[in-house]
Design an enzyme around this catalytic site. Structure first.
Site, PDB file in Angstrom:
ATOM      1  N   GLY A 157      -8.869   9.279   4.289  1.00 48.34           N
ATOM      2  CA  GLY A 157      -7.604   9.769   4.846  1.00 48.34           C
ATOM      3  C   GLY A 157      -6.575  10.093   3.768  1.00 48.34           C
ATOM      4  O   GLY A 157      -5.694  10.925   3.990  1.00 48.34           O
ATOM      5  N   GLU A 193      -7.400  13.456   2.720  1.00 46.33           N
ATOM      6  CA  GLU A 193      -7.103  14.351   3.855  1.00 46.33           C
ATOM      7  C   GLU A 193      -5.597  14.568   4.007  1.00 46.33           C
ATOM      8  O   GLU A 193      -5.147  15.676   4.322  1.00 46.33           O
ATOM      9  CB  GLU A 193      -7.711  13.757   5.122  1.00 46.33           C
ATOM     10  CG  GLU A 193      -9.225  13.735   5.052  1.00 46.33           C
ATOM     11  CD  GLU A 193      -9.861  12.899   6.157  1.00 46.33           C
ATOM     12  OE1 GLU A 193      -9.791  11.658   6.088  1.00 46.33           O
ATOM     13  OE2 GLU A 193     -10.396  13.484   7.105  1.00 46.33           O
ATOM     14  N   GLU A 227     -16.284   8.234   3.746  1.00 49.65           N
ATOM     15  CA  GLU A 227     -16.425   7.646   5.088  1.00 49.65           C
ATOM     16  C   GLU A 227     -17.872   7.364   5.465  1.00 49.65           C
ATOM     17  O   GLU A 227     -18.158   6.435   6.220  1.00 49.65           O
ATOM     18  CB  GLU A 227     -15.789   8.579   6.140  1.00 49.65           C
ATOM     19  CG  GLU A 227     -14.269   8.632   6.103  1.00 49.65           C
ATOM     20  CD  GLU A 227     -13.716   9.713   5.184  1.00 49.65           C
ATOM     21  OE1 GLU A 227     -14.462  10.224   4.301  1.00 49.65           O
ATOM     22  OE2 GLU A 227     -12.527  10.053   5.341  1.00 49.65           O
ATOM     23  N   ALA A 254      -7.683   5.801   5.362  1.00 52.00           N
ATOM     24  CA  ALA A 254      -7.166   5.166   6.574  1.00 52.00           C
ATOM     25  C   ALA A 254      -7.417   3.669   6.425  1.00 52.00           C
ATOM     26  O   ALA A 254      -8.306   3.248   5.673  1.00 52.00           O
ATOM     27  CB  ALA A 254      -7.891   5.715   7.790  1.00 52.00           C
TER      28      ALA A 254
HETATM   29  N1  CAA Z   1      -8.144   0.113   4.108  1.00 51.27           N
HETATM   30  C1  CAA Z   1      -7.685  -1.142   4.062  1.00 51.27           C
HETATM   31  N2  CAA Z   1      -7.526  -1.850   2.945  1.00 51.27           N
HETATM   32  C2  CAA Z   1      -7.883  -1.241   1.782  1.00 51.27           C
HETATM   33  C3  CAA Z   1      -8.388   0.071   1.749  1.00 51.27           C
HETATM   34  C4  CAA Z   1      -8.505   0.773   2.979  1.00 51.27           C
HETATM   35  N3  CAA Z   1      -8.920   2.038   3.034  1.00 51.27           N
HETATM   36  N4  CAA Z   1      -8.655   0.382   0.463  1.00 51.27           N
HETATM   37  C5  CAA Z   1      -8.336  -0.689  -0.268  1.00 51.27           C
HETATM   38  N5  CAA Z   1      -7.863  -1.675   0.527  1.00 51.27           N
HETATM   39  C6  CAA Z   1      -7.412  -3.017   0.134  1.00 51.27           C
HETATM   40  C7  CAA Z   1      -8.589  -3.891  -0.245  1.00 51.27           C
HETATM   41  O1  CAA Z   1      -9.185  -4.477   0.905  1.00 51.27           O
HETATM   42  C8  CAA Z   1      -7.902  -4.915  -1.137  1.00 51.27           C
HETATM   43  O2  CAA Z   1      -7.235  -5.844  -0.311  1.00 51.27           O
HETATM   44  P1  CAA Z   1      -7.410  -7.456  -0.581  1.00 51.27           P
HETATM   45  O3  CAA Z   1      -6.771  -7.637  -1.928  1.00 51.27           O
HETATM   46  O4  CAA Z   1      -6.656  -8.052   0.544  1.00 51.27           O
HETATM   47  O5  CAA Z   1      -8.870  -7.706  -0.594  1.00 51.27           O
HETATM   48  C9  CAA Z   1      -6.828  -4.098  -1.848  1.00 51.27           C
HETATM   49  O6  CAA Z   1      -6.625  -2.927  -1.064  1.00 51.27           O
HETATM   50  C10 CAA Z   1      -7.246  -3.658  -3.245  1.00 51.27           C
HETATM   51  O7  CAA Z   1      -8.499  -2.974  -3.117  1.00 51.27           O
HETATM   52  P2  CAA Z   1      -9.770  -3.336  -4.023  1.00 51.27           P
HETATM   53  O8  CAA Z   1      -9.752  -4.770  -4.408  1.00 51.27           O
HETATM   54  O9  CAA Z   1     -10.983  -2.840  -3.310  1.00 51.27           O
HETATM   55  O10 CAA Z   1      -9.439  -2.444  -5.313  1.00 51.27           O
HETATM   56  P3  CAA Z   1     -10.496  -1.854  -6.357  1.00 51.27           P
HETATM   57  O11 CAA Z   1      -9.656  -1.315  -7.481  1.00 51.27           O
HETATM   58  O12 CAA Z   1     -11.547  -2.838  -6.677  1.00 51.27           O
HETATM   59  O13 CAA Z   1     -11.205  -0.615  -5.601  1.00 51.27           O
HETATM   60  C11 CAA Z   1     -11.242   1.373  -4.218  1.00 51.27           C
HETATM   61  C12 CAA Z   1     -10.461   0.527  -5.251  1.00 51.27           C
HETATM   62  C13 CAA Z   1     -12.468   1.958  -4.896  1.00 51.27           C
HETATM   63  C14 CAA Z   1     -10.304   2.488  -3.786  1.00 51.27           C
HETATM   64  C15 CAA Z   1     -11.659   0.475  -3.033  1.00 51.27           C
HETATM   65  O14 CAA Z   1     -10.523  -0.233  -2.573  1.00 51.27           O
HETATM   66  C16 CAA Z   1     -12.219   1.245  -1.862  1.00 51.27           C
HETATM   67  O15 CAA Z   1     -13.363   1.676  -1.916  1.00 51.27           O
HETATM   68  N6  CAA Z   1     -11.435   1.428  -0.773  1.00 51.27           N
HETATM   69  C17 CAA Z   1     -11.856   2.033   0.437  1.00 51.27           C
HETATM   70  C18 CAA Z   1     -11.999   3.536   0.279  1.00 51.27           C
HETATM   71  C19 CAA Z   1     -12.498   4.150   1.577  1.00 51.27           C
HETATM   72  O16 CAA Z   1     -13.582   3.868   2.040  1.00 51.27           O
HETATM   73  N7  CAA Z   1     -11.668   5.029   2.182  1.00 51.27           N
HETATM   74  C20 CAA Z   1     -11.983   5.669   3.419  1.00 51.27           C
HETATM   75  C21 CAA Z   1     -11.407   4.895   4.566  1.00 51.27           C
HETATM   76  S1  CAA Z   1     -11.906   5.529   6.149  1.00 51.27           S
HETATM   77  C22 CAA Z   1     -10.974   6.865   6.431  1.00 51.27           C
HETATM   78  O17 CAA Z   1     -10.127   7.212   5.644  1.00 51.27           O
HETATM   79  C23 CAA Z   1     -11.228   7.581   7.708  1.00 51.27           C
HETATM   80  C24 CAA Z   1     -10.582   8.922   7.791  1.00 51.27           C
HETATM   81  O18 CAA Z   1     -11.171   9.919   7.459  1.00 51.27           O
HETATM   82  C25 CAA Z   1      -9.247   9.106   8.298  1.00 51.27           C
END
Ligand code: CAA
Length: 257
Positions: free
Chosen positions: A108, A111, A131, A65
Protein backbone atom coordinates in the site's frame (compact mmCIF):
# COMPACT_ATOMS: atom_id res chain seq x y z
CA UNK A 1 -5.17 21.15 12.42
CA UNK A 2 -3.40 18.31 14.19
CA UNK A 3 -3.73 14.63 13.33
CA UNK A 4 -2.97 11.34 15.05
CA UNK A 5 -0.88 9.72 12.32
CA UNK A 6 0.38 12.49 10.05
CA UNK A 7 2.08 15.87 10.42
CA UNK A 8 0.97 18.74 8.24
CA UNK A 9 2.71 22.07 7.70
CA UNK A 10 2.66 24.73 5.05
CA UNK A 11 5.62 26.54 3.52
CA UNK A 12 4.15 29.43 1.58
CA UNK A 13 1.82 27.92 -1.03
CA UNK A 14 3.09 24.36 -0.46
CA UNK A 15 1.43 21.89 1.93
CA UNK A 16 3.75 19.23 3.33
CA UNK A 17 2.05 16.09 4.64
CA UNK A 18 4.31 13.65 6.49
CA UNK A 19 3.27 10.11 7.41
CA UNK A 20 4.11 9.70 11.09
CA UNK A 21 3.71 6.20 12.53
CA UNK A 22 7.41 5.43 13.08
CA UNK A 23 6.68 2.44 15.33
CA UNK A 24 5.02 0.67 12.37
CA UNK A 25 7.18 2.06 9.52
CA UNK A 26 4.21 4.26 8.56
CA UNK A 27 1.96 1.28 7.86
CA UNK A 28 -1.36 2.54 6.54
CA UNK A 29 -4.17 1.74 8.96
CA UNK A 30 -7.71 3.14 8.87
CA UNK A 31 -6.70 6.14 10.97
CA UNK A 32 -3.95 7.07 8.50
CA UNK A 33 -6.50 6.80 5.71
CA UNK A 34 -8.95 9.08 7.53
CA UNK A 35 -6.19 11.59 8.35
CA UNK A 36 -4.95 11.63 4.75
CA UNK A 37 -8.46 12.09 3.37
CA UNK A 38 -8.97 15.09 5.62
CA UNK A 39 -5.52 16.60 4.97
CA UNK A 40 -5.85 16.32 1.19
CA UNK A 41 -9.39 17.73 1.24
CA UNK A 42 -8.16 20.66 3.34
CA UNK A 43 -5.30 21.28 0.91
CA UNK A 44 -7.63 21.07 -2.09
CA UNK A 45 -10.10 23.55 -0.56
CA UNK A 46 -7.51 26.19 0.41
CA UNK A 47 -7.05 28.70 -2.44
CA UNK A 48 -3.70 29.83 -0.98
CA UNK A 49 -2.25 26.31 -1.34
CA UNK A 50 -1.02 25.43 -4.83
CA UNK A 51 0.95 22.19 -4.50
CA UNK A 52 1.33 19.45 -1.88
CA UNK A 53 4.07 17.01 -0.97
CA UNK A 54 3.42 13.66 0.68
CA UNK A 55 6.44 12.14 2.36
CA UNK A 56 7.40 9.71 5.09
CA UNK A 57 10.52 9.12 7.17
CA UNK A 58 14.05 8.44 6.02
CA UNK A 59 13.57 4.70 6.67
CA UNK A 60 10.07 4.31 5.27
CA UNK A 61 7.65 6.19 3.10
CA UNK A 62 5.21 3.45 4.15
CA UNK A 63 5.74 -0.30 4.59
CA UNK A 64 2.27 -1.13 3.31
CA UNK A 65 -1.26 -1.45 4.55
CA UNK A 66 -1.32 -2.34 8.25
CA UNK A 67 -1.02 -6.13 8.29
CA UNK A 68 -1.98 -6.29 11.98
CA UNK A 69 -5.24 -4.47 11.25
CA UNK A 70 -6.04 -6.80 8.35
CA UNK A 71 -4.93 -10.04 10.03
CA UNK A 72 -8.31 -10.97 11.51
CA UNK A 73 -10.50 -9.62 8.72
CA UNK A 74 -12.14 -12.11 6.39
CA UNK A 75 -13.98 -11.56 3.13
CA UNK A 76 -17.23 -10.39 4.77
CA UNK A 77 -15.54 -7.60 6.73
CA UNK A 78 -13.31 -6.53 3.83
CA UNK A 79 -16.16 -6.56 1.33
CA UNK A 80 -18.70 -5.09 3.74
CA UNK A 81 -16.41 -2.20 4.66
CA UNK A 82 -15.22 -1.84 1.07
CA UNK A 83 -11.76 -1.81 2.64
CA UNK A 84 -9.25 0.62 1.02
CA UNK A 85 -12.05 2.38 -0.89
CA UNK A 86 -11.44 5.59 1.11
CA UNK A 87 -8.14 6.12 -0.71
CA UNK A 88 -10.15 6.99 -3.80
CA UNK A 89 -10.90 10.24 -2.00
CA UNK A 90 -7.17 10.97 -1.93
CA UNK A 91 -6.94 10.36 -5.67
CA UNK A 92 -9.87 12.75 -6.15
CA UNK A 93 -7.61 15.66 -5.12
CA UNK A 94 -7.85 18.13 -7.98
CA UNK A 95 -4.72 20.14 -7.30
CA UNK A 96 -1.23 18.72 -7.95
CA UNK A 97 0.72 16.74 -5.40
CA UNK A 98 4.09 15.05 -5.30
CA UNK A 99 5.13 11.89 -3.44
CA UNK A 100 8.68 12.22 -2.07
CA UNK A 101 9.80 8.69 -1.27
CA UNK A 102 12.68 7.65 0.97
CA UNK A 103 13.24 4.10 2.22
CA UNK A 104 10.54 1.45 1.96
CA UNK A 105 7.49 2.03 -0.24
CA UNK A 106 5.96 -1.42 -0.14
CA UNK A 107 2.49 -2.74 -0.85
CA UNK A 108 0.00 0.00 0.00
CA UNK A 109 2.97 2.36 0.49
CA UNK A 110 4.02 1.93 -3.13
CA UNK A 111 0.38 2.16 -4.17
CA UNK A 112 -0.15 5.39 -2.22
CA UNK A 113 2.98 6.91 -3.80
CA UNK A 114 1.68 5.89 -7.24
CA UNK A 115 -1.53 7.87 -6.57
CA UNK A 116 0.60 11.03 -6.67
CA UNK A 117 0.90 13.14 -9.81
CA UNK A 118 4.69 13.02 -9.66
CA UNK A 119 6.94 10.73 -7.69
CA UNK A 120 10.51 11.60 -6.79
CA UNK A 121 12.73 9.17 -4.94
CA UNK A 122 15.68 9.30 -2.61
CA UNK A 123 18.52 7.02 -3.67
CA UNK A 124 17.57 4.93 -0.61
CA UNK A 125 14.03 4.23 -1.89
CA UNK A 126 12.86 0.62 -2.26
CA UNK A 127 9.61 -0.12 -4.06
CA UNK A 128 7.70 -3.38 -4.02
CA UNK A 129 4.38 -5.16 -4.12
CA UNK A 130 5.15 -8.03 -1.71
CA UNK A 131 1.49 -8.89 -1.03
CA UNK A 132 1.88 -12.31 -2.65
CA UNK A 133 4.05 -13.33 0.32
CA UNK A 134 1.03 -12.71 2.55
CA UNK A 135 -1.25 -14.80 0.37
CA UNK A 136 -2.94 -11.79 -1.19
CA UNK A 137 -2.37 -9.25 -3.97
CA UNK A 138 -2.20 -5.46 -4.20
CA UNK A 139 -5.45 -3.91 -2.98
CA UNK A 140 -4.91 -0.17 -3.36
CA UNK A 141 -4.35 -0.06 -7.10
CA UNK A 142 -0.88 -1.60 -7.48
CA UNK A 143 -1.76 -4.16 -10.13
CA UNK A 144 -3.22 -1.37 -12.27
CA UNK A 145 -1.01 1.66 -11.61
CA UNK A 146 2.30 -0.23 -11.48
CA UNK A 147 1.48 -1.95 -14.78
CA UNK A 148 0.60 1.36 -16.40
CA UNK A 149 3.82 2.90 -15.06
CA UNK A 150 6.42 0.19 -15.80
CA UNK A 151 4.69 -2.18 -18.23
CA UNK A 152 3.43 -5.74 -17.91
CA UNK A 153 6.66 -7.69 -17.60
CA UNK A 154 8.21 -5.67 -14.78
CA UNK A 155 4.86 -5.35 -12.97
CA UNK A 156 4.37 -9.12 -13.15
CA UNK A 157 7.95 -9.61 -11.95
CA UNK A 158 7.31 -7.33 -8.95
CA UNK A 159 3.90 -8.80 -8.07
CA UNK A 160 4.77 -12.47 -8.61
CA UNK A 161 8.19 -12.52 -6.92
CA UNK A 162 7.44 -9.83 -4.33
CA UNK A 163 10.97 -8.50 -4.77
CA UNK A 164 11.98 -4.91 -4.16
CA UNK A 165 13.08 -2.49 -6.88
CA UNK A 166 15.72 0.12 -6.01
CA UNK A 167 15.52 3.80 -6.94
CA UNK A 168 17.71 3.48 -10.04
CA UNK A 169 15.53 0.69 -11.45
CA UNK A 170 12.40 2.69 -10.59
CA UNK A 171 13.75 5.65 -12.56
CA UNK A 172 14.76 3.48 -15.53
CA UNK A 173 11.29 1.91 -15.49
CA UNK A 174 9.54 5.30 -15.47
CA UNK A 175 8.00 4.87 -12.01
CA UNK A 176 9.68 8.00 -10.65
CA UNK A 177 10.51 11.28 -12.34
CA UNK A 178 13.91 11.61 -10.68
CA UNK A 179 16.25 10.22 -8.04
CA UNK A 180 18.08 12.50 -5.63
CA UNK A 181 20.46 11.97 -2.69
CA UNK A 182 18.44 11.04 0.41
CA UNK A 183 19.56 14.12 2.34
CA UNK A 184 18.20 16.38 -0.42
CA UNK A 185 14.83 14.72 -0.95
CA UNK A 186 12.60 17.27 0.77
CA UNK A 187 14.53 20.25 -0.65
CA UNK A 188 14.23 18.82 -4.16
CA UNK A 189 10.52 18.12 -3.66
CA UNK A 190 10.03 21.64 -2.33
CA UNK A 191 11.83 23.14 -5.34
CA UNK A 192 9.54 21.22 -7.67
CA UNK A 193 6.45 22.09 -5.63
CA UNK A 194 7.37 25.81 -5.56
CA UNK A 195 7.78 25.75 -9.35
CA UNK A 196 4.31 24.19 -9.75
CA UNK A 197 2.86 26.58 -7.15
CA UNK A 198 4.09 29.49 -9.27
CA UNK A 199 2.00 28.38 -12.25
CA UNK A 200 -1.52 29.61 -13.02
CA UNK A 201 -3.64 27.41 -10.72
CA UNK A 202 -6.51 26.63 -13.10
CA UNK A 203 -4.03 25.68 -15.81
CA UNK A 204 -2.33 23.35 -13.29
CA UNK A 205 -5.62 21.55 -12.65
CA UNK A 206 -6.38 21.38 -16.38
CA UNK A 207 -2.93 19.95 -17.16
CA UNK A 208 -3.40 17.31 -14.45
CA UNK A 209 -6.87 16.37 -15.75
CA UNK A 210 -5.57 16.09 -19.30
CA UNK A 211 -2.62 13.83 -18.43
CA UNK A 212 -4.82 11.67 -16.19
CA UNK A 213 -7.34 11.24 -19.02
CA UNK A 214 -4.69 9.09 -20.73
CA UNK A 215 -5.46 6.34 -18.25
CA UNK A 216 -9.23 6.53 -18.66
CA UNK A 217 -9.81 6.91 -22.40
CA UNK A 218 -8.74 5.84 -25.87
CA UNK A 219 -6.50 8.17 -27.90
CA UNK A 220 -9.26 9.85 -29.93
CA UNK A 221 -11.35 10.69 -26.86
CA UNK A 222 -8.22 11.73 -24.95
CA UNK A 223 -7.21 14.12 -27.71
CA UNK A 224 -10.71 15.55 -27.87
CA UNK A 225 -10.79 15.97 -24.09
CA UNK A 226 -7.43 17.76 -24.19
CA UNK A 227 -8.54 20.05 -27.03
CA UNK A 228 -11.79 20.97 -25.27
CA UNK A 229 -9.92 21.68 -22.03
CA UNK A 230 -7.52 23.85 -24.04
CA UNK A 231 -10.47 25.68 -25.60
CA UNK A 232 -11.98 26.05 -22.12
CA UNK A 233 -8.95 27.54 -20.36
CA UNK A 234 -8.84 30.16 -23.13
CA UNK A 235 -11.80 31.73 -21.29
CA UNK A 236 -9.71 32.37 -18.16
CA UNK A 237 -8.15 35.68 -17.17
CA UNK A 238 -4.90 33.82 -16.54
CA UNK A 239 -4.74 32.79 -20.21
CA UNK A 240 -5.02 36.46 -21.30
CA UNK A 241 -2.46 37.44 -18.67
CA UNK A 242 -0.07 34.59 -19.57
CA UNK A 243 0.02 35.38 -23.27
CA UNK A 244 0.14 39.16 -22.72
CA UNK A 245 2.98 38.73 -20.20
CA UNK A 246 4.92 36.66 -22.75
CA UNK A 247 4.53 39.33 -25.43
CA UNK A 248 5.44 42.09 -22.95
CA UNK A 249 8.47 40.04 -21.77
CA UNK A 250 7.47 40.04 -18.06
CA UNK A 251 6.37 37.37 -15.56
CA UNK A 252 2.67 36.59 -15.37
CA UNK A 253 0.57 37.76 -12.45
CA UNK A 254 -1.91 34.96 -11.81
CA UNK A 255 -5.43 35.45 -10.53
CA UNK A 256 -6.64 31.86 -10.47
CA UNK A 257 -9.64 32.67 -12.62
N1 CAA B 1 1.87 -3.53 8.84
C1 CAA B 1 1.98 -3.51 10.17
N2 CAA B 1 3.12 -3.37 10.84
C2 CAA B 1 4.25 -3.27 10.09
C3 CAA B 1 4.23 -3.30 8.69
C4 CAA B 1 2.97 -3.42 8.04
N3 CAA B 1 2.85 -3.40 6.72
N4 CAA B 1 5.50 -3.19 8.25
C5 CAA B 1 6.28 -3.11 9.33
N5 CAA B 1 5.53 -3.15 10.45
C6 CAA B 1 5.98 -3.10 11.85
C7 CAA B 1 6.65 -4.40 12.24
O1 CAA B 1 5.69 -5.37 12.64
C8 CAA B 1 7.52 -3.92 13.40
O2 CAA B 1 6.70 -3.78 14.54
P1 CAA B 1 7.17 -4.41 15.98
O3 CAA B 1 8.40 -3.62 16.31
O4 CAA B 1 6.01 -4.14 16.85
O5 CAA B 1 7.46 -5.84 15.71
C9 CAA B 1 7.94 -2.52 12.97
O6 CAA B 1 7.01 -2.11 11.98
C10 CAA B 1 9.34 -2.49 12.35
O7 CAA B 1 9.35 -3.45 11.28
P2 CAA B 1 10.49 -4.56 11.15
O8 CAA B 1 11.02 -4.94 12.48
O9 CAA B 1 9.94 -5.66 10.30
O10 CAA B 1 11.60 -3.71 10.36
P3 CAA B 1 12.74 -4.29 9.40
O11 CAA B 1 13.64 -3.12 9.13
O12 CAA B 1 13.33 -5.52 9.95
O13 CAA B 1 11.98 -4.69 8.03
C11 CAA B 1 10.41 -4.34 6.21
C12 CAA B 1 11.39 -3.69 7.23
C13 CAA B 1 11.22 -5.15 5.21
C14 CAA B 1 9.71 -3.19 5.51
C15 CAA B 1 9.42 -5.25 6.97
O14 CAA B 1 8.86 -4.53 8.04
C16 CAA B 1 8.29 -5.75 6.11
O15 CAA B 1 8.49 -6.65 5.31
N6 CAA B 1 7.07 -5.18 6.25
C17 CAA B 1 5.89 -5.60 5.60
C18 CAA B 1 5.90 -5.21 4.13
C19 CAA B 1 4.65 -5.73 3.44
O16 CAA B 1 4.41 -6.91 3.35
N7 CAA B 1 3.82 -4.79 2.93
C20 CAA B 1 2.59 -5.11 2.28
C21 CAA B 1 1.45 -5.06 3.25
S1 CAA B 1 -0.08 -5.62 2.56
C22 CAA B 1 -0.66 -4.38 1.64
O17 CAA B 1 -0.07 -3.33 1.57
C23 CAA B 1 -1.95 -4.63 0.94
C24 CAA B 1 -2.29 -3.61 -0.09
O18 CAA B 1 -1.97 -3.76 -1.25
C25 CAA B 1 -3.03 -2.41 0.21
Amino acid sequence: MSYETILVETQGPVTIIRLNRPQALNALNSQVMRDLIDAFATYDADPEQRCAILTGSEKAFAAGADIKEMQAKGFSEMYGENFFQGFEKVTATRKPWIAAVSGFALGGGCELAMMADIMIAADSARFGQPEIKLGVLPGMGGSQRLTRAVGKSKAMDMCLTGRMMDAAEAERGGLVSKVVPAAELLDEALKMAQAIAGMPPLAAIANKEAVNATFETGLAMGLLFERRLFNGVCATEDKSEGMTAFVEKRPGNWKGR
